[in-house]
Design a protein around this motif. Structure first.
Motif, PDB file in Angstrom:
ATOM      1  N   MET A 248      28.207  59.132  44.383  1.00 27.55           N
ATOM      2  CA  MET A 248      27.209  58.016  44.097  1.00 27.55           C
ATOM      3  C   MET A 248      27.699  56.693  44.298  1.00 27.55           C
ATOM      4  SD  MET A 248      24.617  58.029  41.118  1.00 27.55           S
ATOM      5  CE  MET A 248      25.411  56.558  39.881  1.00 27.55           C
ATOM      6  N   LYS A 249      27.208  56.053  44.986  1.00 31.63           N
ATOM      7  CA  LYS A 249      27.796  54.450  45.334  1.00 31.63           C
ATOM      8  C   LYS A 249      27.186  53.447  44.117  1.00 31.63           C
ATOM      9  CE  LYS A 249      28.763  51.040  48.605  1.00 31.63           C
ATOM     10  NZ  LYS A 249      28.564  50.654  49.933  1.00 31.63           N
ATOM     11  N   ILE A 250      27.962  52.757  43.472  1.00 30.15           N
ATOM     12  CA  ILE A 250      27.588  51.916  42.703  1.00 30.15           C
ATOM     13  C   ILE A 250      27.705  50.851  43.420  1.00 30.15           C
ATOM     14  CG2 ILE A 250      27.970  50.891  40.340  1.00 30.15           C
ATOM     15  CD1 ILE A 250      29.134  53.277  39.416  1.00 30.15           C
ATOM     16  N   GLU A 251      26.347  49.867  43.351  1.00 32.31           N
ATOM     17  CA  GLU A 251      26.315  48.442  43.941  1.00 32.31           C
ATOM     18  C   GLU A 251      26.692  47.700  42.882  1.00 32.31           C
ATOM     19  OE1 GLU A 251      25.684  46.985  46.781  1.00 32.31           O
ATOM     20  OE2 GLU A 251      26.069  48.767  47.725  1.00 32.31           O
ATOM     21  N   ILE A 252      27.705  46.869  43.176  1.00 27.46           N
ATOM     22  CA  ILE A 252      28.281  45.751  42.132  1.00 27.46           C
ATOM     23  C   ILE A 252      27.613  44.471  42.532  1.00 27.46           C
ATOM     24  CG2 ILE A 252      30.181  44.447  41.221  1.00 27.46           C
ATOM     25  CD1 ILE A 252      31.779  46.877  42.003  1.00 27.46           C
ATOM     26  N   PRO A 253      26.610  43.709  41.838  1.00 26.51           N
ATOM     27  CA  PRO A 253      26.087  42.580  42.271  1.00 26.51           C
ATOM     28  C   PRO A 253      26.848  41.294  42.489  1.00 26.51           C
ATOM     29  CG  PRO A 253      25.639  42.907  39.868  1.00 26.51           C
ATOM     30  CD  PRO A 253      26.356  43.883  40.406  1.00 26.51           C
ATOM     31  N   GLN A 254      26.644  40.649  43.736  1.00 25.58           N
ATOM     32  CA  GLN A 254      27.332  39.528  43.985  1.00 25.58           C
ATOM     33  C   GLN A 254      26.619  38.071  43.469  1.00 25.58           C
ATOM     34  OE1 GLN A 254      26.627  41.648  46.774  1.00 25.58           O
ATOM     35  NE2 GLN A 254      28.271  42.710  46.318  1.00 25.58           N
ATOM     36  N   THR A 255      27.382  37.347  42.560  1.00 26.90           N
ATOM     37  CA  THR A 255      26.438  36.249  41.862  1.00 26.90           C
ATOM     38  C   THR A 255      27.444  35.190  42.445  1.00 26.90           C
ATOM     39  OG1 THR A 255      28.057  36.180  39.866  1.00 26.90           O
ATOM     40  CG2 THR A 255      25.747  37.563  39.874  1.00 26.90           C
ATOM     41  N   THR A 256      26.676  34.002  42.034  1.00 22.61           N
ATOM     42  CA  THR A 256      27.265  32.657  42.575  1.00 22.61           C
ATOM     43  C   THR A 256      28.288  32.468  41.663  1.00 22.61           C
ATOM     44  OG1 THR A 256      25.509  31.433  41.337  1.00 22.61           O
ATOM     45  CG2 THR A 256      25.219  31.818  43.603  1.00 22.61           C
ATOM     46  N   LYS A 257      28.287  32.810  40.476  1.00 23.83           N
ATOM     47  CA  LYS A 257      29.636  32.757  39.544  1.00 23.83           C
ATOM     48  C   LYS A 257      30.633  33.556  40.038  1.00 23.83           C
ATOM     49  CE  LYS A 257      30.644  32.708  34.819  1.00 23.83           C
ATOM     50  NZ  LYS A 257      30.422  33.011  33.519  1.00 23.83           N
ATOM     51  N   THR A 258      30.472  34.629  40.514  1.00 19.61           N
ATOM     52  CA  THR A 258      31.453  35.657  41.099  1.00 19.61           C
ATOM     53  C   THR A 258      32.225  35.103  42.208  1.00 19.61           C
ATOM     54  OG1 THR A 258      30.495  37.285  40.128  1.00 19.61           O
ATOM     55  CG2 THR A 258      32.260  37.923  41.595  1.00 19.61           C
ATOM     56  N   LEU A 259      31.334  34.377  43.024  1.00 17.25           N
ATOM     57  CA  LEU A 259      31.833  33.734  44.559  1.00 17.25           C
ATOM     58  C   LEU A 259      32.601  32.582  44.144  1.00 17.25           C
ATOM     59  CD1 LEU A 259      31.751  33.586  47.430  1.00 17.25           C
ATOM     60  CD2 LEU A 259      29.837  32.457  47.244  1.00 17.25           C
ATOM     61  N   GLN A 260      32.029  31.624  43.009  1.00 16.01           N
ATOM     62  CA  GLN A 260      32.895  30.657  42.783  1.00 16.01           C
ATOM     63  C   GLN A 260      34.449  31.152  41.980  1.00 16.01           C
ATOM     64  OE1 GLN A 260      30.550  28.215  39.983  1.00 16.01           O
ATOM     65  NE2 GLN A 260      29.216  28.083  41.626  1.00 16.01           N
ATOM     66  N   GLN A 261      34.369  32.093  41.367  1.00 14.73           N
ATOM     67  CA  GLN A 261      35.858  32.841  40.923  1.00 14.73           C
ATOM     68  C   GLN A 261      36.615  33.056  41.849  1.00 14.73           C
ATOM     69  OE1 GLN A 261      34.322  35.469  38.157  1.00 14.73           O
ATOM     70  NE2 GLN A 261      34.229  34.307  36.631  1.00 14.73           N
TER      71      GLN A 261
ATOM     72  N   THR B 295      25.577  35.709  51.408  1.00 14.07           N
ATOM     73  CA  THR B 295      26.846  35.399  51.205  1.00 14.07           C
ATOM     74  C   THR B 295      27.492  35.221  52.792  1.00 14.07           C
ATOM     75  OG1 THR B 295      26.903  36.848  49.220  1.00 14.07           O
ATOM     76  CG2 THR B 295      29.069  36.237  50.399  1.00 14.07           C
ATOM     77  N   LEU B 296      27.301  36.086  53.511  1.00 20.09           N
ATOM     78  CA  LEU B 296      27.854  35.863  55.164  1.00 20.09           C
ATOM     79  C   LEU B 296      27.122  34.811  55.454  1.00 20.09           C
ATOM     80  CD1 LEU B 296      27.520  39.417  56.536  1.00 20.09           C
ATOM     81  CD2 LEU B 296      29.344  38.180  56.163  1.00 20.09           C
ATOM     82  N   ALA B 297      25.780  34.201  55.355  1.00 21.12           N
ATOM     83  CA  ALA B 297      25.411  32.960  55.660  1.00 21.12           C
ATOM     84  C   ALA B 297      26.148  31.806  55.215  1.00 21.12           C
ATOM     85  CB  ALA B 297      23.809  32.856  55.270  1.00 21.12           C
ATOM     86  N   LEU B 298      26.687  31.851  53.883  1.00 20.72           N
ATOM     87  CA  LEU B 298      27.447  30.832  53.216  1.00 20.72           C
ATOM     88  C   LEU B 298      28.770  30.645  54.041  1.00 20.72           C
ATOM     89  CD1 LEU B 298      26.943  31.220  49.403  1.00 20.72           C
ATOM     90  CD2 LEU B 298      26.275  29.371  50.836  1.00 20.72           C
TER      91      LEU B 298
ATOM     92  N   GLU C  85      36.173  37.788  55.381  1.00 21.68           N
ATOM     93  CA  GLU C  85      35.986  36.939  53.997  1.00 21.68           C
ATOM     94  C   GLU C  85      34.877  38.005  53.231  1.00 21.68           C
ATOM     95  OE1 GLU C  85      37.581  34.290  51.999  1.00 21.68           O
ATOM     96  OE2 GLU C  85      37.707  33.646  54.290  1.00 21.68           O
ATOM     97  N   TRP C  86      34.093  38.397  54.028  1.00 16.14           N
ATOM     98  CA  TRP C  86      33.069  39.127  53.060  1.00 16.14           C
ATOM     99  C   TRP C  86      33.838  40.470  52.343  1.00 16.14           C
ATOM    100  CZ3 TRP C  86      28.577  40.028  50.519  1.00 16.14           C
ATOM    101  CH2 TRP C  86      28.290  41.494  50.102  1.00 16.14           C
ATOM    102  N   TYR C  87      34.673  40.988  53.218  1.00 21.17           N
ATOM    103  CA  TYR C  87      35.370  42.215  52.630  1.00 21.17           C
ATOM    104  C   TYR C  87      36.280  41.774  51.794  1.00 21.17           C
ATOM    105  CZ  TYR C  87      33.013  45.212  56.134  1.00 21.17           C
ATOM    106  OH  TYR C  87      32.388  45.955  57.083  1.00 21.17           O
ATOM    107  N   GLN C  88      37.135  40.731  51.993  1.00 24.56           N
ATOM    108  CA  GLN C  88      38.145  40.166  51.195  1.00 24.56           C
ATOM    109  C   GLN C  88      37.244  40.159  49.644  1.00 24.56           C
ATOM    110  OE1 GLN C  88      40.685  37.438  52.484  1.00 24.56           O
ATOM    111  NE2 GLN C  88      41.514  36.956  50.741  1.00 24.56           N
ATOM    112  N   PHE C  89      36.171  39.377  49.711  1.00 23.01           N
ATOM    113  CA  PHE C  89      35.206  39.023  48.476  1.00 23.01           C
ATOM    114  C   PHE C  89      34.981  40.383  47.693  1.00 23.01           C
ATOM    115  CE2 PHE C  89      30.973  37.950  46.943  1.00 23.01           C
ATOM    116  CZ  PHE C  89      31.242  37.418  45.685  1.00 23.01           C
TER     117      PHE C  89
END
Length: 87
Positions: free
Chosen positions: A1-14, A56-59, A73-77
């Motif tokens: 079972m794959k768990i989706e981890i939400p990507q938030t703007t706060k996580t992107l900033q970190q 995220t890819l659009a950013l 960059e997406w995969y590294q994120f």
């Protein structure tokens, strides 16, 4: 079972800060993150909202600030999220 981890703007900033970006100025409802390696800035929305993969890819695609192509960059994120949330 794959768990989706939400990507938030706060996580992107970190993530950006961990990659050597510097939080700089505010522009409307976005925060600028300056990349000293290529002297470009990436704008990230300020509110802590959930980002889809496409958003995220659009950013990454709409900015010259990233060091890698958008998909890499997406995969590294994603790796950053996995390692950070695992600890």
């Amino acid at each position: 079972m794959k768990i989706e981890i939400p990507q938030t703007t706060k996580t992107l900033q970190q993530y950006l800060l961990s990659q050597g970006y510097h939080a700089t100025y505010w522009k409307g409802d976005s925060r600028g993150f300056y990349n000293p390696r290529n002297r470009q800035t990436l704008l990230v929305p300020v509110e802590n909202s959930t980002l889809s993969k496409a958003q995220t890819l659009a950013l990454f695609q709409n900015s010259q600030a990233t060091d890698l192509p958008p998909q890499l960059e997406w995969y590294q994120f994603q790796l950053f999220i996995h390692v950070t949330l695992k600890n």
